[in-house]
Design an enzyme around this catalytic site. Structure first.
Site, PDB file in Angstrom:
ATOM      1  N   ASP A  65      -3.079   4.743  -2.328  1.00 58.27           N
ATOM      2  CA  ASP A  65      -4.159   5.249  -1.489  1.00 58.27           C
ATOM      3  C   ASP A  65      -4.561   6.688  -1.834  1.00 58.27           C
ATOM      4  O   ASP A  65      -3.693   7.544  -2.042  1.00 58.27           O
ATOM      5  CB  ASP A  65      -3.656   5.208  -0.033  1.00 58.27           C
ATOM      6  CG  ASP A  65      -4.743   5.511   0.968  1.00 58.27           C
ATOM      7  OD1 ASP A  65      -5.604   4.636   1.160  1.00 58.27           O
ATOM      8  OD2 ASP A  65      -4.732   6.610   1.556  1.00 58.27           O
ATOM      9  N   ASP A 118       0.867  -1.178   0.000  1.00 55.49           N
ATOM     10  CA  ASP A 118       0.000   0.000   0.000  1.00 55.49           C
ATOM     11  C   ASP A 118       0.902   1.225   0.000  1.00 55.49           C
ATOM     12  O   ASP A 118       1.877   1.265   0.741  1.00 55.49           O
ATOM     13  CB  ASP A 118      -0.854  -0.006   1.269  1.00 55.49           C
ATOM     14  CG  ASP A 118      -2.286   0.357   1.009  1.00 55.49           C
ATOM     15  OD1 ASP A 118      -2.502   1.471   0.491  1.00 55.49           O
ATOM     16  OD2 ASP A 118      -3.176  -0.454   1.325  1.00 55.49           O
ATOM     17  N   GLU A 173      -6.398   4.057  -6.182  1.00 63.39           N
ATOM     18  CA  GLU A 173      -7.669   4.228  -5.470  1.00 63.39           C
ATOM     19  C   GLU A 173      -8.212   5.579  -5.910  1.00 63.39           C
ATOM     20  O   GLU A 173      -7.904   6.614  -5.324  1.00 63.39           O
ATOM     21  CB  GLU A 173      -7.473   4.197  -3.949  1.00 63.39           C
ATOM     22  CG  GLU A 173      -8.825   4.094  -3.256  1.00 63.39           C
ATOM     23  CD  GLU A 173      -8.830   4.541  -1.796  1.00 63.39           C
ATOM     24  OE1 GLU A 173      -9.749   4.169  -1.079  1.00 63.39           O
ATOM     25  OE2 GLU A 173      -7.924   5.300  -1.387  1.00 63.39           O
ATOM     26  N   HIS A 214     -11.123  -3.500   3.099  1.00 60.16           N
ATOM     27  CA  HIS A 214     -11.030  -3.197   4.531  1.00 60.16           C
ATOM     28  C   HIS A 214     -11.847  -1.965   4.913  1.00 60.16           C
ATOM     29  O   HIS A 214     -11.833  -1.561   6.065  1.00 60.16           O
ATOM     30  CB  HIS A 214      -9.559  -2.965   4.892  1.00 60.16           C
ATOM     31  CG  HIS A 214      -8.996  -1.767   4.188  1.00 60.16           C
ATOM     32  ND1 HIS A 214      -8.812  -1.746   2.821  1.00 60.16           N
ATOM     33  CD2 HIS A 214      -8.631  -0.545   4.630  1.00 60.16           C
ATOM     34  CE1 HIS A 214      -8.355  -0.548   2.480  1.00 60.16           C
ATOM     35  NE2 HIS A 214      -8.240   0.196   3.554  1.00 60.16           N
ATOM     36  N   ASP A 215     -12.526  -1.343   3.945  1.00 58.57           N
ATOM     37  CA  ASP A 215     -13.293  -0.119   4.213  1.00 58.57           C
ATOM     38  C   ASP A 215     -14.803  -0.333   4.113  1.00 58.57           C
ATOM     39  O   ASP A 215     -15.562   0.648   4.118  1.00 58.57           O
ATOM     40  CB  ASP A 215     -12.942   0.971   3.181  1.00 58.57           C
ATOM     41  CG  ASP A 215     -11.578   1.612   3.424  1.00 58.57           C
ATOM     42  OD1 ASP A 215     -11.105   1.594   4.570  1.00 58.57           O
ATOM     43  OD2 ASP A 215     -11.004   2.132   2.448  1.00 58.57           O
TER      44      ASP A 215
END
Ligand code: ISL
Length: 549
Positions: free
Chosen positions: A199, A98, A244, A316-317
């Site tokens: 990200d 990430d 993202e 994960h969100d």
């Protein structure tokens, strides 16, 4: 579309803190990932995206980086990281990390220096401005609640944070900052990391003349920053990157992920946005599925022949997918399999989130203290400021919290689901006695076995290219609650038909000559695939068939 090595990837996302603890401190670690590489390989995937493991105070789960070049002691050491990279490589698994460079942690040494002297060299690494009359520089709001500006003591300066106040935004207009970031990315790639999930990348550029999100989302000119970033790092090295990226205009897709684009691919978040819990969809599953289908096919159409999207159902969100698409009584291995199938065979690069392949579920909390995420507590406060009672605010979090995706991985039915011998940092869902990998691994009818079959089918030598490069043709669009499409490539046709509803459906036109490749109701494949006639889909049935006639 020019072929690229990463077109072949089928990915698996790891949220490391909740994957596997090996040292008894209650937190997952890199050695835990190493321990399970064989399980990951058993699933058949060939790429891993590991959520942040660099040094962090963990106020946003590692998305607050205090040192971009060090592994956080919670996760282990640089030696562990090297062992993990080697272990993955020997199994043919590509590892991406990430990359969180829109902001750092407020504990990053750059920021500590910036606080000491906002006008100094490190002050220019961040976005620090003077307020007026005791007010912040403008009215921008943080994604996690409250003003996006935090005062720097009583100096009259404020720093910008689009996320929590522990995540100051970096100043990408500063060429020195940019060089620091490029150096760091190249060091990781030198070590064997093959790319990044990047990200919040569409917030890098800010325009202070605009109000609201327009001032910091996909701002005019961001392309120059993204191009320079690529050209100095992963671009020339042939790395694989997933942006993202939220909210770009449809016609911008090619600029972002087409040939010569800023990234290899970007997430298609369509399925994440549809939630039966949302006030607008409650009790209206069929309409929601139809709306989701329309949007999914629109983005497939836009990408067709130009780019591959990264297709995801969980991360994960977001709460777990069963509860997002099905009423509670219909959440089952079968419905989860149907939802997985619907997304997995679309054109693009599929990623499976940890726990998705065994069907992990949301774990509602009885008390706010059972949550862990700073952003959750912000929301809890905001909901109450907006008039909700404490009980209502909790109910809202239980319906919608991203923390549902973060409960520890359920390896077996024993203590703490086999996640840790210590005290888990976040409660394990007690349904681990029922939902766990050990129970599913050897059961040919389990969801995990089904996921293995899905992955194997996508990789099948004679169908591999069809699933990657084939056209996606929506079919049976008039059929409510059904998501169905054909994939077509050089004369081969495959039908994917998924009934996302609790009632049987008869497809409106006859189909003939179907060879069943995959069916989530293994007991009755011949019933559902007539040689000639109308295809009957049972509740939550998913079928993948080759069309032979
Ligand atoms: O941009 C948004 C809305 O338009 C946000 O949804 C944003 O894209 C999203 O919250 C970004 O998430 C990522 O960055 C966060 C982190 O908390 C998340 O876990 C991560 O996935 C801050 O780093």
């Amino acid at each position: 579309m020019k072929k690229q090595w990463w077109h072949e990837l089928i990915g698996y996302q790891i949220y490391p803190r909740s994957f596997q603890d090996t040292d008894g401190d209650g937190n997952g670690d890199l050695r835990g990932i190493l321990r399970h590489l064989d399980d990951i390989q058993e699933l058949g995937v060939n790429a891993l995206w590991i959520c942040p493991v660099t040094k962090s105070p963990m106020l946003d789960s590692g998305y607050d980086t205090a040192d971009y070049d060090q592994i956080d002691p919670m996760f282990g050491t640089m030696e562990d990281m090297k062992a993990l990279l080697a272990g993955a490589k020997s199994r043919g698994i590509h590892v991406i990390m990430d990359l969180v460079v829109n902001h750092s942690s407020s504990e990053h040494p750059w920021f500590l220096e910036a606080l000491k002297n906002p006008e100094g060299e490190y002050g220019k690494y961040y976005i620090i401005r003077r307020g007026h009359d005791g007010q912040p520089p403008n009215g921008w709001r943080s994604f996690f609640g409250g003003s996006a500006w935090e005062p720097v003591g009583d100096s009259g300066y404020y720093y910008l944070h689009l996320f929590t106040k522990y995540q100051p935004d970096l100043n990408w207009e500063n060429p020195r900052l940019r060089q620091e970031i490029y150096g760091m990315i190249n060091r990781w790639m030198d070590m064997g990391v093959e790319g990044f999930r990047i990200d919040s990348i569409n917030h890098l550029k800010k325009d202070f003349s605009r109000s609201g999100e327009d001032g910091f989302t996909n701002v005019e000119g961001i392309g120059e920053l993204l191009r320079e970033l690529r050209d100095n790092t992963y671009g020339p090295r042939g790395g694989f990157t997933i942006g993202e990226v939220n909210g770009i205009r449809p016609e911008q897709m090619e600029e972002y992920i087409g040939e010569g684009g800023y990234f290899s691919t970007m997430f298609d978040f369509t399925c994440m946005r549809y939630r039966l819990q949302s006030p607008c969809w409650q009790g209206r599953q069929e309409e929601m599925v139809d709306a989701c289908r329309k949007e999914l096919f629109d983005s497939q159409r836009r990408a067709a022949g130009r780019a591959l999207l990264c297709n995801v159902m969980e991360n994960h969100d977001t709460p777990r997918l069963g509860g997002r698409f099905c009423p509670p009584e219909e959440i089952s291995p079968r419905s989860k399999a149907a939802l997985g199938t619907m997304n997995f065979f679309l054109a693009g690069i599929p990623f499976i989130y940890q726990g998705q392949a065994i069907g992990m579920e949301d774990y509602p909390k009885e008390d706010i203290s059972q949550f862990r995420d700073f952003a959750t507590f912000n929301l809890y406060r905001e909901y109450q400021q907006d008039g909700a009672t404490a009980a209502e605010a909790l109910a809202r979090l239980n319906a919608d919290s991203r923390e549902h995706a973060r409960t520890p991985m359920q390896w077996d039915g024993g203590v703490n689901g086999g996640f840790t011998d210590g005290e888990p940092w976040f409660d394990v869902n007690p349904n681990c006695v029922r939902i766990n990998l050990e129970a599913q691994r050897t059961d040919p009818a389990s969801l995990f076995s089904y996921y293995r079959k899905m992955v194997a089918l996508r990789k099948r030598e004679d169908l591999r290219e069809l699933f990657i490069y084939g056209e996606t043709v929506p079919v049976f669009e008039e059929c409510g609650g059904v998501i169905a499409y054909e994939r077509r490539w050089e004369g081969t046709r495959v039908l994917v038909a998924c009934n996302i509803s609790g009632r049987p459906v008869s497809l409106p036109q006859p189909v003939s000559g179907l060879e069943v490749l995959l069916d989530n109701i293994q007991e009755t494949p011949e019933k559902t695939a007539p040689q000639d006639g109308n295809l009957e889909l049972q509740p939550y049935e998913a079928l993948v068939c080759r069309i032979t006639a």
